[in-house]
Design a protein around this motif. Structure first.
Motif, PDB file in Angstrom:
ATOM      1  N   PHE A  41       0.835  -1.209   0.000  1.00  0.00           N
ATOM      2  CA  PHE A  41       0.000   0.000   0.000  1.00  0.00           C
ATOM      3  C   PHE A  41       0.867   1.256   0.000  1.00  0.00           C
ATOM      4  O   PHE A  41       0.623   2.205  -0.756  1.00  0.00           O
ATOM      5  N   GLY A  42       1.882   1.283   0.858  1.00  0.00           N
ATOM      6  CA  GLY A  42       2.736   2.457   0.950  1.00  0.00           C
ATOM      7  C   GLY A  42       3.509   2.726  -0.322  1.00  0.00           C
ATOM      8  O   GLY A  42       3.584   3.875  -0.793  1.00  0.00           O
ATOM      9  N   ILE A  43       4.076   1.693  -0.913  1.00  0.00           N
ATOM     10  CA  ILE A  43       4.837   1.853  -2.151  1.00  0.00           C
ATOM     11  C   ILE A  43       3.924   2.282  -3.293  1.00  0.00           C
ATOM     12  O   ILE A  43       4.316   3.089  -4.145  1.00  0.00           O
ATOM     13  N   SER A  44       2.698   1.768  -3.305  1.00  0.00           N
ATOM     14  CA  SER A  44       1.750   2.157  -4.353  1.00  0.00           C
ATOM     15  C   SER A  44       1.503   3.656  -4.343  1.00  0.00           C
ATOM     16  O   SER A  44       1.507   4.308  -5.392  1.00  0.00           O
ATOM     17  N   VAL A  45       1.287   4.204  -3.141  1.00  0.00           N
ATOM     18  CA  VAL A  45       1.077   5.645  -3.036  1.00  0.00           C
ATOM     19  C   VAL A  45       2.341   6.403  -3.408  1.00  0.00           C
ATOM     20  O   VAL A  45       2.296   7.404  -4.136  1.00  0.00           O
ATOM     21  N   LEU A  46       3.476   5.941  -2.913  1.00  0.00           N
ATOM     22  CA  LEU A  46       4.743   6.615  -3.191  1.00  0.00           C
ATOM     23  C   LEU A  46       4.978   6.754  -4.697  1.00  0.00           C
ATOM     24  O   LEU A  46       5.263   7.858  -5.182  1.00  0.00           O
ATOM     25  N   VAL A  47       4.860   5.658  -5.424  1.00  0.00           N
ATOM     26  CA  VAL A  47       5.155   5.724  -6.859  1.00  0.00           C
ATOM     27  C   VAL A  47       4.117   6.533  -7.615  1.00  0.00           C
ATOM     28  O   VAL A  47       4.442   7.215  -8.597  1.00  0.00           O
ATOM     29  N   MET A  48       2.866   6.516  -7.164  1.00  0.00           N
ATOM     30  CA  MET A  48       1.844   7.284  -7.868  1.00  0.00           C
ATOM     31  C   MET A  48       1.980   8.780  -7.606  1.00  0.00           C
ATOM     32  O   MET A  48       1.628   9.589  -8.464  1.00  0.00           O
ATOM     33  N   VAL A  49       2.491   9.163  -6.442  1.00  0.00           N
ATOM     34  CA  VAL A  49       2.729  10.590  -6.191  1.00  0.00           C
ATOM     35  C   VAL A  49       3.683  11.142  -7.245  1.00  0.00           C
ATOM     36  O   VAL A  49       3.464  12.225  -7.804  1.00  0.00           O
ATOM     37  N   TYR A  50       4.739  10.374  -7.545  1.00  0.00           N
ATOM     38  CA  TYR A  50       5.715  10.837  -8.521  1.00  0.00           C
ATOM     39  C   TYR A  50       5.248  10.624  -9.960  1.00  0.00           C
ATOM     40  O   TYR A  50       5.816  11.200 -10.879  1.00  0.00           O
ATOM     41  N   THR A  51       4.215   9.813 -10.135  1.00  0.00           N
ATOM     42  CA  THR A  51       3.700   9.560 -11.478  1.00  0.00           C
ATOM     43  C   THR A  51       2.640  10.578 -11.882  1.00  0.00           C
ATOM     44  O   THR A  51       2.676  11.145 -12.974  1.00  0.00           O
ATOM     45  N   ILE A  52       1.679  10.829 -10.987  1.00  0.00           N
ATOM     46  CA  ILE A  52       0.559  11.700 -11.347  1.00  0.00           C
ATOM     47  C   ILE A  52       0.446  12.943 -10.478  1.00  0.00           C
ATOM     48  O   ILE A  52      -0.463  13.744 -10.644  1.00  0.00           O
ATOM     49  N   GLY A  53       1.376  13.109  -9.540  1.00  0.00           N
ATOM     50  CA  GLY A  53       1.301  14.257  -8.652  1.00  0.00           C
ATOM     51  C   GLY A  53       1.290  15.590  -9.386  1.00  0.00           C
ATOM     52  O   GLY A  53       0.592  16.523  -8.998  1.00  0.00           O
ATOM     53  N   SER A  54       2.056  15.671 -10.467  1.00  0.00           N
ATOM     54  CA  SER A  54       2.119  16.925 -11.221  1.00  0.00           C
ATOM     55  C   SER A  54       0.868  17.167 -12.052  1.00  0.00           C
ATOM     56  O   SER A  54       0.651  18.270 -12.556  1.00  0.00           O
ATOM     57  N   ILE A  55       0.027  16.146 -12.179  1.00  0.00           N
ATOM     58  CA  ILE A  55      -1.192  16.265 -12.981  1.00  0.00           C
ATOM     59  C   ILE A  55      -2.397  16.596 -12.105  1.00  0.00           C
ATOM     60  O   ILE A  55      -3.150  17.532 -12.381  1.00  0.00           O
ATOM     61  N   SER A  56      -2.584  15.818 -11.057  1.00  0.00           N
ATOM     62  CA  SER A  56      -3.785  15.983 -10.231  1.00  0.00           C
ATOM     63  C   SER A  56      -3.500  16.287  -8.766  1.00  0.00           C
ATOM     64  O   SER A  56      -4.414  16.573  -7.998  1.00  0.00           O
ATOM     65  N   GLY A  57      -2.240  16.189  -8.367  1.00  0.00           N
ATOM     66  CA  GLY A  57      -1.916  16.308  -6.951  1.00  0.00           C
ATOM     67  C   GLY A  57      -1.895  14.963  -6.262  1.00  0.00           C
ATOM     68  O   GLY A  57      -1.506  14.855  -5.110  1.00  0.00           O
ATOM     69  N   CYS A  58      -2.340  13.928  -6.975  1.00  0.00           N
ATOM     70  CA  CYS A  58      -2.355  12.548  -6.464  1.00  0.00           C
ATOM     71  C   CYS A  58      -3.058  12.425  -5.115  1.00  0.00           C
ATOM     72  O   CYS A  58      -2.465  12.029  -4.127  1.00  0.00           O
ATOM     73  N   HIS A  59      -4.347  12.768  -5.107  1.00  0.00           N
ATOM     74  CA  HIS A  59      -5.146  12.518  -3.901  1.00  0.00           C
ATOM     75  C   HIS A  59      -5.393  11.015  -3.754  1.00  0.00           C
ATOM     76  O   HIS A  59      -5.162  10.458  -2.691  1.00  0.00           O
ATOM     77  N   ILE A  60      -5.922  10.407  -4.771  1.00  0.00           N
ATOM     78  CA  ILE A  60      -6.315   8.983  -4.862  1.00  0.00           C
ATOM     79  C   ILE A  60      -6.969   8.479  -3.578  1.00  0.00           C
ATOM     80  O   ILE A  60      -6.812   7.315  -3.206  1.00  0.00           O
ATOM     81  N   ASN A  61      -7.722   9.348  -2.938  1.00  0.00           N
ATOM     82  CA  ASN A  61      -8.349   9.038  -1.658  1.00  0.00           C
ATOM     83  C   ASN A  61      -9.383  10.123  -1.369  1.00  0.00           C
ATOM     84  O   ASN A  61      -9.017  11.290  -1.200  1.00  0.00           O
ATOM     85  N   PRO A  62     -10.673   9.779  -1.300  1.00  0.00           N
ATOM     86  CA  PRO A  62     -11.685  10.797  -1.002  1.00  0.00           C
ATOM     87  C   PRO A  62     -11.451  11.547   0.296  1.00  0.00           C
ATOM     88  O   PRO A  62     -11.840  12.715   0.418  1.00  0.00           O
ATOM     89  N   ALA A  63     -10.808  10.911   1.273  1.00  0.00           N
ATOM     90  CA  ALA A  63     -10.537  11.589   2.533  1.00  0.00           C
ATOM     91  C   ALA A  63      -9.569  12.747   2.318  1.00  0.00           C
ATOM     92  O   ALA A  63      -9.725  13.827   2.911  1.00  0.00           O
ATOM     93  N   ILE A  64      -8.564  12.546   1.474  1.00  0.00           N
ATOM     94  CA  ILE A  64      -7.629  13.629   1.161  1.00  0.00           C
ATOM     95  C   ILE A  64      -8.353  14.736   0.413  1.00  0.00           C
ATOM     96  O   ILE A  64      -8.179  15.925   0.697  1.00  0.00           O
ATOM     97  N   THR A  65      -9.198  14.362  -0.535  1.00  0.00           N
ATOM     98  CA  THR A  65      -9.933  15.348  -1.310  1.00  0.00           C
ATOM     99  C   THR A  65     -10.858  16.171  -0.415  1.00  0.00           C
ATOM    100  O   THR A  65     -10.947  17.393  -0.548  1.00  0.00           O
ATOM    101  N   VAL A  66     -11.537  15.516   0.512  1.00  0.00           N
ATOM    102  CA  VAL A  66     -12.410  16.225   1.455  1.00  0.00           C
ATOM    103  C   VAL A  66     -11.589  17.189   2.310  1.00  0.00           C
ATOM    104  O   VAL A  66     -11.998  18.327   2.562  1.00  0.00           O
TER     105      VAL A  66
END
Length: 232
Positions: A41-66
């Motif tokens: 789970f942790g690695i999945s978030v880590l790699v996606m932050v660097y993959t899509i962070g510049s596009i969407s901010g990489c929330h990938i979690n409604p709690a973060i979006t809220v």
């Protein structure tokens, strides 16, 4: 940037998180144990932050979006569409994972599950609803605080993904025995909708508790820390 790219990025990111995270539990859980699942789970978030962070901010979690909505870092339209995209990504991930697991002789969805969250009889460690609720609120609070802090202007540049990924792994190490660890309503929604039964009936808790934790974190960050750190 075209708005659709942001929403597609959120869908993809949440798909990866749920597919890899719950997949580690269902496919390899007996081999890697709770620590391996936590790292997945942790690695999945880590790699996606660097993959899509510049596009969407990489929330990938409604709690973060809220939390970001509460702190006025995202508009209501984007927040709503982010959450829809996240939920769709999670559902697709769970459906594909089920498709893979049906190819394993002896696999039974009702018996083996799909990495869904649960409390009481559905808790990995037999923890009660109250224990699970407290854990999900507190761990979501911790997670969101890390997100706010590591993405603030005062934080060292380029390290947010590492901090957020490690925080999620840390949380999973403790919380997996309690609820299987949600801290993310979309992560809970996908497996629950596909598995049905108890997982679906208990889903409300894994929506409510993370949202409460996220809102508390947003308030604490905004009124106690944000001005001091110069966060955006």
């Amino acid at each position: 940037m075209c708005d659709s790219k942001k929403y597609l990025a959120e869908l993809l990111g949440t798909f990866v998180l749920v597919f890899v995270g719950t997949g580690s539990a269902v496919v390899a859980g007996k081999s890697v144990g709770f620590l391996g699942i936590a790292l997945a789970f942790g690695i999945s978030v880590l790699v996606m932050v660097y993959t899509i962070g510049s596009i969407s901010g990489c929330h990938i979690n409604p709690a973060i979006t809220v939390a970001m909505l509460a702190d006025k870092k995202i508009g209501s339209k984007d927040a709503a569409l982010y959450i829809v995209a996240q939920c769709i990504g999670a559902i697709i991930a769970s459906l594909l994972l089920l498709g893979i697991m049906t190819g394993l002789p002896g696999y039974d969805l009702a018996v083996n599950g799909l990495g869904q969250n649960g409390y009481g009889v559905a808790s990995p460690g037999g923890f009660s609803l109250l224990s699970g609720f407290i854990a999900e609120v507190v761990f979501t609070f911790i997670f969101i605080m890390v997100v706010f802090g590591s993405t603030s202007r005062a934080a060292p540049a380029g390290f947010a993904g590492l901090a957020i990924g490690l925080a999620l792994a840390m949380i999973h190490i403790v919380c997996i025995p309690i609820t299987g660890t949600s801290v993310n309503p979309a992560r809970s929604l996908g497996p629950a909708l596909v598995a049905g039964g108890t997982a679906l009936s208990q889903l409300w808790m894994f929506i409510l508790a993370p949202v409460i934790g996220a809102l508390v974190a947003a308030a604490v960050w905004r009124y106690l820390f944000e001005a001091k750190t110069g966060a955006a």
